[in-house]
Design a protein around this motif. Structure first.
Motif, PDB file in Angstrom:
ATOM      1  N   THR A   1       0.802  -1.233   0.000  1.00 39.68           N
ATOM      2  CA  THR A   1       0.000   0.000   0.000  1.00 39.68           C
ATOM      3  C   THR A   1       0.834   1.282   0.000  1.00 39.68           C
ATOM      4  O   THR A   1       0.310   2.355  -0.297  1.00 39.68           O
ATOM      5  N   GLY A   2       2.105   1.197   0.367  1.00 37.32           N
ATOM      6  CA  GLY A   2       2.920   2.392   0.520  1.00 37.32           C
ATOM      7  C   GLY A   2       2.657   3.135   1.816  1.00 37.32           C
ATOM      8  O   GLY A   2       3.208   4.211   2.054  1.00 37.32           O
ATOM      9  N   ARG A   3       1.809   2.565   2.686  1.00 35.92           N
ATOM     10  CA  ARG A   3       1.482   3.219   3.965  1.00 35.92           C
ATOM     11  C   ARG A   3       2.641   3.084   4.941  1.00 35.92           C
ATOM     12  O   ARG A   3       3.245   2.019   5.072  1.00 35.92           O
ATOM     13  N   SER A   4       2.933   4.189   5.633  1.00 31.96           N
ATOM     14  CA  SER A   4       3.995   4.166   6.630  1.00 31.96           C
ATOM     15  C   SER A   4       3.528   3.455   7.888  1.00 31.96           C
ATOM     16  O   SER A   4       2.468   3.763   8.432  1.00 31.96           O
ATOM     17  N   LEU A   5       4.335   2.506   8.343  1.00 30.46           N
ATOM     18  CA  LEU A   5       4.026   1.808   9.586  1.00 30.46           C
ATOM     19  C   LEU A   5       4.518   2.593  10.783  1.00 30.46           C
ATOM     20  O   LEU A   5       3.858   2.658  11.817  1.00 30.46           O
ATOM     21  N   GLY A   6       5.698   3.219  10.662  1.00 33.29           N
ATOM     22  CA  GLY A   6       6.236   3.986  11.767  1.00 33.29           C
ATOM     23  C   GLY A   6       7.655   4.444  11.490  1.00 33.29           C
ATOM     24  O   GLY A   6       8.308   3.988  10.560  1.00 33.29           O
ATOM     25  N   VAL A   7       8.137   5.375  12.326  1.00 31.39           N
ATOM     26  CA  VAL A   7       9.478   5.939  12.213  1.00 31.39           C
ATOM     27  C   VAL A   7      10.096   5.983  13.600  1.00 31.39           C
ATOM     28  O   VAL A   7       9.423   6.331  14.578  1.00 31.39           O
ATOM     29  N   VAL A   8      11.367   5.627  13.707  1.00 34.18           N
ATOM     30  CA  VAL A   8      12.102   5.773  14.964  1.00 34.18           C
ATOM     31  C   VAL A   8      13.358   6.595  14.712  1.00 34.18           C
ATOM     32  O   VAL A   8      13.837   6.706  13.579  1.00 34.18           O
ATOM     33  N   GLN A   9      13.879   7.163  15.777  1.00 34.09           N
ATOM     34  CA  GLN A   9      15.057   8.030  15.691  1.00 34.09           C
ATOM     35  C   GLN A   9      16.125   7.555  16.662  1.00 34.09           C
ATOM     36  O   GLN A   9      15.835   7.211  17.813  1.00 34.09           O
ATOM     37  N   GLU A  10      17.361   7.543  16.198  1.00 29.57           N
ATOM     38  CA  GLU A  10      18.509   7.225  17.041  1.00 29.57           C
ATOM     39  C   GLU A  10      19.650   8.206  16.734  1.00 29.57           C
ATOM     40  O   GLU A  10      19.899   8.494  15.570  1.00 29.57           O
ATOM     41  N   PRO A  11      20.342   8.700  17.756  1.00 23.09           N
ATOM     42  CA  PRO A  11      19.994   8.576  19.167  1.00 23.09           C
ATOM     43  C   PRO A  11      18.791   9.463  19.492  1.00 23.09           C
ATOM     44  O   PRO A  11      18.403  10.287  18.662  1.00 23.09           O
ATOM     45  N   LYS A  12      18.241   9.312  20.665  1.00 21.58           N
ATOM     46  CA  LYS A  12      17.065  10.105  21.021  1.00 21.58           C
ATOM     47  C   LYS A  12      17.427  11.572  21.203  1.00 21.58           C
ATOM     48  O   LYS A  12      16.611  12.465  20.985  1.00 21.58           O
TER      49      LYS A  12
END
Length: 495
Positions: free
Chosen positions: A22-33
Motif C-alpha cells: 500500500t505504501g502506507r507508513s508503519l512507523g518511524v524511529v530516531q537514534e539517538p534520542k
C-alpha cells in the motif's frame, strides 16, 4: 512485507517501515534520542565519525523491528537518504582514515572560490553547473593539501550514504546524482569531472564505481546481517542526498515541480530539464534522482535560505511565551504587514542567495508605544516568508516556472500565516504532505520498476494533508513585501 528507509542526518538517524502493498507508513524511529554531536577542532569546522552513523543505524533498525514486531525476512528492500556534500575517506580495508568532513564544515570555501576563479565562470557553469565552492571535491582537496599522509592512504572517497551502503554490503559505489552534489560530474561530457579533478590534482581512481539511483546497488552480506539485523541478500535499491530525497518524498520529479522545506533553514528545490545556468553561485544545480545521461535531463535547482525557522525558534526562546501555538495566535491578531514592523531574517551565517553576505537579523520600524510581541511574531513569519518569495524570484530569473509546490507538514509550513503569505505572493498553490525523508527513502526503494504514477498516487492517498491557496486580494501582501524588500536592499547596498 515491508520496505526499510534510512535517513542519515547530522543530528540523528531515522528509520521507517513502509508497507510494500500500500505504501502506507508503519512507523518511524530516531537514534539517538538526543542529537548527535559534532567535532569542531576550529571555528567553521564540523566533523562526525562515520562509524557512529552505522551504530545508530543498527540501533534504529533493532528498535523499529522490535516496536512493530517485524522479522528480518519481512524487510524486502532498503532505501537510503543522507546528509549531502559530506566526505568519507577509507583505506583498502574500508576503514575510515579520519572523521567525515560534513556538509556544514566551511574549511574548503577558499579552495572552491579559487578554483572558480582559475577555471572561469563560463567553464564551471557549462560543465559543472556550479561553482566548486565548499562541496565534496573541494573538501577532498583540503585533505590532500593539509593531511598528505591521510591522502596517500585513501583507497576511495565516499558520500555519507555510500558509506552506510558499504557497511551493509561490503560494496563501495556511488550514484551520478551523488557525484553531482559533490561537484564531481561534468554535464557537458556526461562523465566524471576530470577537469576539476585534474585542477585539484586528485587521482580519478579514488572515485567509486557508479551505480544506478534506482535498482540493485548492492546486497546485504553476512557481516552486514550480523551487525544490522537485516537478512543477507536483502538488496539496497535506492540512495539519494537529503534534498533530492525530500523531493522524491513529495513526488517531485518533473520540470515545474518544486519541493519546499521550512525547517531550521529553508529550501526550494525546483526541477528543470534545461542545462543552461545563469545562477551558478546563488543557486546550486544537481542531477536529480531521475536524471539519466542518455535518456532524459532532470536537474534539481537548490536555493537555500539559512535564516528561516531558526529565527522563529530564537523568538520562542527569548520572548516570554510558552509555545509556537501561542506565538502564532498572537501573530494572527496583527494585520498583514505587521503595522510596518519588518524583520530581516538572515542571522544564521552567510546567505548564498545574497552572494554569501552576512547581514544578521534586523528588526526595523518598531514603535515602542504601539508595537508588542504579536507584531514581532507576525513580522518574523512574514520576514521568513518574504525571503522565500525573494528566493523564488531568483529561481524564476534562472528559468524556473513553478507549476506545483509541495512541502512537508513540518515547522514553518504548519503556520497558516507563513504558508498563505508565500502562496499569495508567488501566486501558486502549496500542497502539504505528512511525510519524512526516511519514509520517502523507503517508498523510493520500490521505484526500481519505474512506476512513477503508482508512486505518486500512493503519496497522495496516504500523505496529503491540505492545500494552501493564494488569496484573491493580494494588495496588502504585495505592499508588505515591497516594504520588506526596500529595507533589505538598503542593507545590501551598505554591506
Amino acid at each position: 512485507m515491508y520496505y526499510l528507509g534510512l535517513d542519515i542526518g547530522s543530528s540523528s538517524i531515522k528509520a521507517a517501515l513502509v508497507e510494500e502493498a500500500t505504501g502506507r507508513s508503519l512507523g518511524v524511529v530516531q537514534e539517538p534520542k538526543q542529537e548527535m554531536g559534532m567535532y569542531a577542532q576550529k571555528n567553521g569546522w564540523a566533523e562526525q565519525n562515520p562509524e557512529d552513523w552505522w551504530i545508530h543505524c543498527c540501533n534504529a533498525i533493532k528498535r523499529i523491528k522490535k516496536e512493530y514486531h517485524i522479522s528480518k525476512t519481512q524487510i524486502k528492500v532498503i532505501g537510503i537518504s543522507y546528509q549531502m556534500h559530506g566526505l568519507v575517506v577509507v583505506d583498502h580495508n574500508g576503514v575510515p582514515l579520519r572523521k567525515s568532513i560534513i556538509w556544514c564544515d566551511s574549511r574548503a570555501v577558499n579552495i572552491g572560490n579559487r578554483a572558480f576563479e582559475d577555471l572561469g565562470e563560463e567553464k564551471c557553469a557549462s560543465q559543472l553547473l556550479n561553482s566548486p565552492a565548499n562541496f565534496t571535491a573541494s573538501k577532498l582537496k583540503w585533505v590532500k593539501d593539509n593531511e598528505p599522509n591521510t591522502y596517500q592512504n585513501i583507497y576511495k572517497f565516499m558520500l555519507p550514504g555510500d558509506y552506510i551502503a558499504y557497511k551493509f554490503s561490503n560494496t563501495i559505489n556511488t550514484t551520478l546524482s551523488g557525484l553531482s552534489e559533490g561537484i564531481l560530474w561534468n554535464f557537458k561530457e556526461n562523465d566524471i569531472a576530470n577537469m576539476l579533478l585534474d585542477y585539484y590534482g586528485i587521482d580519478r581512481a579514488l572515485v567509486p564505481d557508479i551505480t544506478e539511483t534506482f535498482g540493485v546497488q548492492s546486497v546485504v552480506d553476512k557481516k552486514g546481517e550480523k551487525e544490522s539485523g537485516i537478512a543477507s541478500g536483502t538488496p539496497i535499491y535506492y540512495r539519494a542526498g537529503d534534498q533530492p530525497n525530500n523531493a522524491v518524498s513529495l513526488n517531485v520529479f518533473n520540470p515545474g515541480e518544486v519541493a519546499a522545506t521550512g525547517g531550521t533553514s529553508g529550501v526550494f528545490y525546483a526541477i528543470t530539464d534545461n542545462l543552461s545556468v545563469k545562477e551558478n553561485a546563488r543557486v546550486n544545480n544537481f542531477a536529480h534522482v531521475n536524471h539519466h545521461r542518455e535518456k532524459e535531463t532532470r536537474i534539481g535547482k537548490l536555493l537555500c535560505i539559512n535564516g528561516a525557522g531558526i529565527q522563529y525558534r530564537w523568538l520562542l526562546n527569548n520572548l516570554a511565551v510558552n509555545s509556537y501555538d501561542e506565538m502564532n495566535l498572537m501573530a494572527s491578531e496583527v494585520r498583514v504587514g505587521s503595522d510596518g514592523v519588518c524583520l530581516i531574517p538572515f542571522g544564521n551565517g552567510a546567505e548564498r542567495m545574497l552572494n554569501n553576505k552576512e547581514l544578521g537579523t534586523r528588526i526595523v520600524n518598531v514603535n515602542l508605544n504601539n508595537h508588542h510581541k504579536g507584531h514581532l511574531c507576525r513580522a518574523a513569519l512574514e520576514g521568513i516568508a518574504f525571503s522565500f518569495v525573494y528566493g523564488m524570484e531568483i529561481l524564476k530569473s534562472d528559468g524556473i516556472q513553478a507549476k506545483v509546490i509541495r512541502a512537508g507538514n513540518d515547522n514553518l509550513f504548519r503556520s497558516e500565516i507563513f504558508a498563505t503569505t508565500v502562496a499569495t505572493l508567488i501566486d501558486q498553490e502549496i500542497e502539504i504532505y505528512n511525510t519524512t525523508g526516511a519514509i520517502g527513502a523507503a517508498r523510493a526503494a520500490g521505484l526500481h520498476n519505474g512506476d512513477l504514477e503508482s508512486f505518486g498516487k500512493s503519496i497522495m492517498n496516504n500523505d496529503h494533508v491540505m492545500t494552501f491557496l493564494p488569496l484573491k486580494d493580494k494588495s496588502p501582501y504585495q505592499k508588505a513585501y515591497k516594504n520588506w524588500k526596500y529595507e533589505l536592499e538598503l542593507i545590501l547596498n551598505n554591506v
